[in-house]
Design a protein around this motif. Sequence first.
Motif, PDB file in Angstrom:
ATOM      1  N   MET A  94       0.953  -1.105  -0.094  1.00  0.00           N
ATOM      2  CA  MET A  94      -0.037  -0.201   0.002  1.00  0.00           C
ATOM      3  C   MET A  94       0.962   1.330   0.144  1.00  0.00           C
ATOM      4  O   MET A  94       0.534   2.275  -0.573  1.00  0.00           O
ATOM      5  CB  MET A  94      -0.877   0.024   1.095  1.00  0.00           C
ATOM      6  CG  MET A  94      -1.906   1.031   1.089  1.00  0.00           C
ATOM      7  SD  MET A  94      -3.098   0.726  -0.386  1.00  0.00           S
ATOM      8  CE  MET A  94      -3.809   2.355  -0.543  1.00  0.00           C
ATOM      9  N   THR A 112       2.057   1.715  -3.489  1.00  0.00           N
ATOM     10  CA  THR A 112       0.845   2.318  -4.129  1.00  0.00           C
ATOM     11  C   THR A 112       0.956   3.830  -4.008  1.00  0.00           C
ATOM     12  O   THR A 112       0.436   4.424  -5.058  1.00  0.00           O
ATOM     13  CB  THR A 112      -0.493   1.508  -3.663  1.00  0.00           C
ATOM     14  OG1 THR A 112      -0.368   0.184  -3.996  1.00  0.00           O
ATOM     15  CG2 THR A 112      -1.662   2.097  -4.517  1.00  0.00           C
ATOM     16  N   ILE A 113       0.819   4.073  -2.771  1.00  0.00           N
ATOM     17  CA  ILE A 113       0.608   5.582  -2.533  1.00  0.00           C
ATOM     18  C   ILE A 113       1.952   6.301  -3.152  1.00  0.00           C
ATOM     19  O   ILE A 113       1.712   7.510  -3.645  1.00  0.00           O
ATOM     20  CB  ILE A 113       0.643   5.704  -0.956  1.00  0.00           C
ATOM     21  CG1 ILE A 113      -0.743   5.356  -0.613  1.00  0.00           C
ATOM     22  CG2 ILE A 113       0.629   7.316  -0.800  1.00  0.00           C
ATOM     23  CD1 ILE A 113      -0.728   5.205   1.138  1.00  0.00           C
ATOM     24  N   LEU A 117       1.585   7.040  -6.811  1.00  0.00           N
ATOM     25  CA  LEU A 117       0.155   7.718  -7.199  1.00  0.00           C
ATOM     26  C   LEU A 117      -0.845   6.603  -7.651  1.00  0.00           C
ATOM     27  O   LEU A 117      -1.474   7.052  -8.795  1.00  0.00           O
ATOM     28  CB  LEU A 117       0.410   8.727  -8.343  1.00  0.00           C
ATOM     29  CG  LEU A 117       1.179   9.939  -7.553  1.00  0.00           C
ATOM     30  CD1 LEU A 117       1.490  10.854  -8.825  1.00  0.00           C
ATOM     31  CD2 LEU A 117       0.562  10.672  -6.492  1.00  0.00           C
ATOM     32  N   GLY A 118      -0.762   5.312  -7.077  1.00  0.00           N
ATOM     33  CA  GLY A 118      -1.645   4.474  -7.702  1.00  0.00           C
ATOM     34  C   GLY A 118      -1.176   3.452  -8.455  1.00  0.00           C
ATOM     35  O   GLY A 118      -1.802   2.320  -8.581  1.00  0.00           O
ATOM     36  N   ARG A 156      -0.679  -0.212  -7.232  1.00  0.00           N
ATOM     37  CA  ARG A 156      -1.737  -1.024  -6.938  1.00  0.00           C
ATOM     38  C   ARG A 156      -1.958  -2.457  -7.698  1.00  0.00           C
ATOM     39  O   ARG A 156      -2.450  -3.447  -7.080  1.00  0.00           O
ATOM     40  CB  ARG A 156      -3.197  -0.248  -7.075  1.00  0.00           C
ATOM     41  CG  ARG A 156      -3.790   0.069  -8.434  1.00  0.00           C
ATOM     42  CD  ARG A 156      -4.875   0.760  -8.296  1.00  0.00           C
ATOM     43  NE  ARG A 156      -5.358   1.204  -9.585  1.00  0.00           N
ATOM     44  CZ  ARG A 156      -5.219   2.370 -10.139  1.00  0.00           C
ATOM     45  NH1 ARG A 156      -4.284   3.003  -9.819  1.00  0.00           N
ATOM     46  NH2 ARG A 156      -5.700   2.497 -11.594  1.00  0.00           N
ATOM     47  N   TRP A 183       0.621  -4.207  -8.830  1.00  0.00           N
ATOM     48  CA  TRP A 183       1.445  -5.102  -8.155  1.00  0.00           C
ATOM     49  C   TRP A 183       0.693  -5.477  -6.683  1.00  0.00           C
ATOM     50  O   TRP A 183       1.096  -6.588  -6.344  1.00  0.00           O
ATOM     51  CB  TRP A 183       2.804  -4.569  -7.969  1.00  0.00           C
ATOM     52  CG  TRP A 183       3.438  -4.552  -9.195  1.00  0.00           C
ATOM     53  CD1 TRP A 183       4.520  -5.473  -9.684  1.00  0.00           C
ATOM     54  CD2 TRP A 183       3.692  -3.673 -10.418  1.00  0.00           C
ATOM     55  NE1 TRP A 183       5.045  -5.247 -10.777  1.00  0.00           N
ATOM     56  CE2 TRP A 183       4.407  -3.979 -11.450  1.00  0.00           C
ATOM     57  CE3 TRP A 183       2.807  -2.648 -10.718  1.00  0.00           C
ATOM     58  CZ2 TRP A 183       4.270  -3.579 -12.611  1.00  0.00           C
ATOM     59  CZ3 TRP A 183       2.682  -1.975 -11.980  1.00  0.00           C
ATOM     60  CH2 TRP A 183       3.482  -2.671 -12.873  1.00  0.00           C
ATOM     61  N   ILE A 241       4.884  24.892   4.558  1.00  0.00           N
ATOM     62  CA  ILE A 241       4.829  23.904   3.558  1.00  0.00           C
ATOM     63  C   ILE A 241       5.351  22.475   3.989  1.00  0.00           C
ATOM     64  O   ILE A 241       4.826  21.217   3.794  1.00  0.00           O
ATOM     65  CB  ILE A 241       5.653  24.228   2.324  1.00  0.00           C
ATOM     66  CG1 ILE A 241       4.902  25.193   1.482  1.00  0.00           C
ATOM     67  CG2 ILE A 241       5.770  22.889   1.298  1.00  0.00           C
ATOM     68  CD1 ILE A 241       5.700  25.991   0.381  1.00  0.00           C
ATOM     69  N   TYR A 277      -0.593  11.094   7.337  1.00  0.00           N
ATOM     70  CA  TYR A 277      -1.818  10.694   6.672  1.00  0.00           C
ATOM     71  C   TYR A 277      -1.836   9.529   5.683  1.00  0.00           C
ATOM     72  O   TYR A 277      -2.570   8.501   5.913  1.00  0.00           O
ATOM     73  CB  TYR A 277      -2.496  12.122   5.992  1.00  0.00           C
ATOM     74  CG  TYR A 277      -3.770  11.438   5.407  1.00  0.00           C
ATOM     75  CD1 TYR A 277      -4.978  11.111   6.095  1.00  0.00           C
ATOM     76  CD2 TYR A 277      -4.005  11.483   3.777  1.00  0.00           C
ATOM     77  CE1 TYR A 277      -6.198  10.942   5.468  1.00  0.00           C
ATOM     78  CE2 TYR A 277      -5.273  11.402   3.376  1.00  0.00           C
ATOM     79  CZ  TYR A 277      -6.069  11.031   4.074  1.00  0.00           C
ATOM     80  OH  TYR A 277      -7.311  10.707   3.621  1.00  0.00           O
ATOM     81  N   LEU A 278      -0.984   9.725   4.809  1.00  0.00           N
ATOM     82  CA  LEU A 278      -0.867   8.587   3.972  1.00  0.00           C
ATOM     83  C   LEU A 278      -0.401   7.106   4.413  1.00  0.00           C
ATOM     84  O   LEU A 278      -0.802   6.019   4.143  1.00  0.00           O
ATOM     85  CB  LEU A 278       0.265   8.872   2.608  1.00  0.00           C
ATOM     86  CG  LEU A 278      -0.463   9.917   2.008  1.00  0.00           C
ATOM     87  CD1 LEU A 278       0.678  10.359   0.728  1.00  0.00           C
ATOM     88  CD2 LEU A 278      -1.631   9.669   1.099  1.00  0.00           C
ATOM     89  N   ILE A 321      -3.147   5.421   6.136  1.00  0.00           N
ATOM     90  CA  ILE A 321      -3.970   4.730   5.230  1.00  0.00           C
ATOM     91  C   ILE A 321      -3.231   3.437   4.946  1.00  0.00           C
ATOM     92  O   ILE A 321      -4.052   2.175   4.933  1.00  0.00           O
ATOM     93  CB  ILE A 321      -4.250   5.608   3.902  1.00  0.00           C
ATOM     94  CG1 ILE A 321      -5.056   6.898   4.081  1.00  0.00           C
ATOM     95  CG2 ILE A 321      -4.655   4.664   2.831  1.00  0.00           C
ATOM     96  CD1 ILE A 321      -5.219   7.948   3.091  1.00  0.00           C
ATOM     97  N   ASP A 336     -11.346  -1.646 -12.546  1.00  0.00           N
ATOM     98  CA  ASP A 336     -10.191  -0.724 -11.720  1.00  0.00           C
ATOM     99  C   ASP A 336     -10.453   0.614 -11.893  1.00  0.00           C
ATOM    100  O   ASP A 336     -10.565   1.295 -11.330  1.00  0.00           O
ATOM    101  CB  ASP A 336      -8.993  -1.367 -12.118  1.00  0.00           C
ATOM    102  CG  ASP A 336      -7.865  -0.609 -11.367  1.00  0.00           C
ATOM    103  OD1 ASP A 336      -7.480  -0.958 -10.354  1.00  0.00           O
ATOM    104  OD2 ASP A 336      -7.462   0.314 -11.772  1.00  0.00           O
ATOM    105  N   ALA A 337     -10.567   1.047 -13.430  1.00  0.00           N
ATOM    106  CA  ALA A 337     -10.768   2.380 -13.645  1.00  0.00           C
ATOM    107  C   ALA A 337     -11.948   2.988 -12.935  1.00  0.00           C
ATOM    108  O   ALA A 337     -12.311   4.059 -12.908  1.00  0.00           O
ATOM    109  CB  ALA A 337     -10.537   2.655 -15.218  1.00  0.00           C
ATOM    110  N   GLY A 379     -13.593   2.233 -10.571  1.00  0.00           N
ATOM    111  CA  GLY A 379     -13.697   2.055  -9.162  1.00  0.00           C
ATOM    112  C   GLY A 379     -14.499   1.001  -8.608  1.00  0.00           C
ATOM    113  O   GLY A 379     -15.043   1.143  -7.675  1.00  0.00           O
TER     114      GLY A 379
END
Lengths: 439, 371
Positions: free
Chosen positions: A44, A47-48, A51-52, A55, A57, A364, A374-375, A378, A428-429, A431
């Motif tokens: 995960m 994946t983050i 940028l996705g 997923r 893999w 920043i 946060y990520l 998740i 997948d696309a 969702g």
Amino acid sequence: MTDTTDPIASATAPPLSAPTQDKSVSPVYAGERGVLFRLAFSRMMLTIVTLGIGRFWMVTRMRQYYWSSISVDGAPLEYTGRAMEKLIGFLIAVVVLAAYLLVVNLGLFFVGLSVFQGHPAALQLPLIALIPLVFWAQYKAWRYLLARTRWRGIRFGLESGAWGYMFRTLGWWTVTMLTLGLLYPLMQIKLSRYVTNRCVYGDLHFEQTGRLGPLLKSWLWVWLPLAIAIAIAIMVAVGASGAVDPDELERSTAGSILLPLLVIPLYLLLGFAFLRHSVFSFRYLWSNKTLDGQPFMTVELGAWRVIGIYVGGMLLIALVMLGLFIVFAAGGFIVAMIFGSSPEAMIMDAQQNGVGVGVGVGIILVFVGGALLYLAAIALLVGLSHAFLQHPMLKAIAEGTVFPHPEVAARAHQRPHDPTAEAGGFADALGADVGAAFG
Amino acid sequence: MTALSRYELLEAAGRYFDGQTANAREVVVRFGDASLILMTMDDMPITHWSLAGLRDRGAGSGTLSLTPDDESEERLVIDDDDMVAAIRAVCPALNEKPAVPRSRKRRVVFWTAAAISSVYLILFHIAPALSDKLATMIPPEAEAAMGEQMVEQFTELLSDGEPRFCVGDEGEAALKKLTARLTRAGNLHTPLTVRVLDNPMVNAFALPGGQIVVFRGLLREVDGPEALAGVIAHEIGHVDARDPTRLALRAAGTAGVIGLLLGDFTGATVTVVVAETMMRSGYQRDAETAADDYAAALLSSEGLPTSPLAKLFDSLEEDEGKMPAFLEHFASHPNSANRADALRDKDAIGDEPFEPVLSDQDWVALRNICK
């Protein structure tokens, strides 16, 4: 298990050589909680960070692990899907869907604008255009999933029929809505028949048997209380609006105090009844499938067991997340004390003295650090849900499952490779990926 | 092969699946010369599998589910602990993943290019071009109705409670006078509805169907009627270019396209919102620059100076403060200093005298329209 210290002895009395004729078998699920957490958490994060894109893999690796952890009659399931083919399928879906969305969005917006005279409802039309495609994509994703599943080296498969499935799903949803939900179980069994009867193991066909009666009976436990509650609510609403008499008005105020006391148990009851029906229909539909004309499997799974797994798992996950949140909040507080500055103070400072470059960078950095935390949270959540929800769920299902005629499967002959180039990419696309619970 | 010689005498049972049927064959497995030998229960050899090609398709622990090579459909299941350990010891490549075929890599490259370029073309060329075309085809009544709906929604969003439009008689007459001067040429596709919203923000916007809303705060901020005329000329530029409709159509046409690219993963929503904001702001900034040019041309043709509008942008910039350069991608409007400079360059009047857009008396009435 026989004595394995002497290899010759184990060869003469091998544990696996027991004939399986006329002997029912249970699947063995040997997944490990720690491994699952580690795999899900690390994949995960990947994946983050990507940028996705990672997923594909992640899903592949998770499925490989789940599949190969389940063995039936001494042979494990095998997942042969590849991440790269999922990526290609997804890219194909992007090309097709982007064009489809553009045309449908603009067309519907334009039509909606003229027909609805600019009413905001017109803006919701494009979303409706995607719903039929979701059903089509789901069927395609199941097809890919089965085509990449093997047992004893022989492939499973799903014959083509995505368009038929899409039209039938739309039709049965219409029927369900026209009967105010009463015929929901009819949709369940009809769609399950459509899909199951197209499932194959090698050259052997699955078939969905079973009748509407038991499903409908189970569904009435949901539908009747709901129907009665809605009827009463309508009557009360009509009665209250007609109440002019002060006595009656008083009674309806008393009703408005009593209402929450009635509504909360009703919600709980309906929630339980719906879950009970979901578990029942899962059990009923799976216990009434045949492979090559013989009963395929029986599933024992109680609603309370499922509730126990979900409530227990979620409580545990919530506690872990809360604990970590407290640790980080305390850590952040200490850091702020040491440096004598909090993000709010920095922003205040910036407002008073103009946004200097240094302060801007500081804000920043705080922002980016918060986003990273946060990520990571998740990823943690995903890892924990594999370890404490999916894992015990699968374990419970495996424990309750029996294959009464494992010898039937031995008749299967190999079926050819099914390319399924879209590889679940549309689902997948959109969702709407299936088997999301296991990957 | 010293490692192998250690296991020379090792034998274990296994179940062999030939890849043609699901029927299990009980076999005896032992090591041969750099290979694994599968034999029937009465020692007749069935096949030899090279140890180098051997792969495990099992879970990676416990039972082995072996295949002689990536392509093969044959499987051999072994759960004898000693044999499993021995095979793991002598086959280092046991857990290697199947190689990705070259054709698949080429397909990834091809479809990545196809996906990126199709999304790029749709977002930046096809959707804008189509929406610009479609914007001119919307029936005027539908556009007017949409504009009224949007004015209602927007003003409600921006006001605490019921939005209030200011209706001072003399002020309205002055506003009409000012608008009339700017629309003298009469080449707009829709009649204008210019109103003042009782709201302290320094702002003005245009919506479909010729709806222009000026905020009370803007009336207080500008130096004189010429700056206000500049702002309204800018908004007329939006109306003339049908920007509100075009941008609404673009937003509708590209809705969900970026969402597709990111697909279904947790945290994607944030990324989608950021990307869509950037894209819409990009569309919007171009439209703002075009409306500035339109305003400059309109003011000059009416013999009015553009410097009052430029001055307004200067004072806005002072209020906003400088934005870090990278944040400008998120801003829906171009940098105020650049806009002011561009307007000053186009000023055709300079210090020459000009016919004021409103008398002092009218201007006072308009400024106090909300009282």
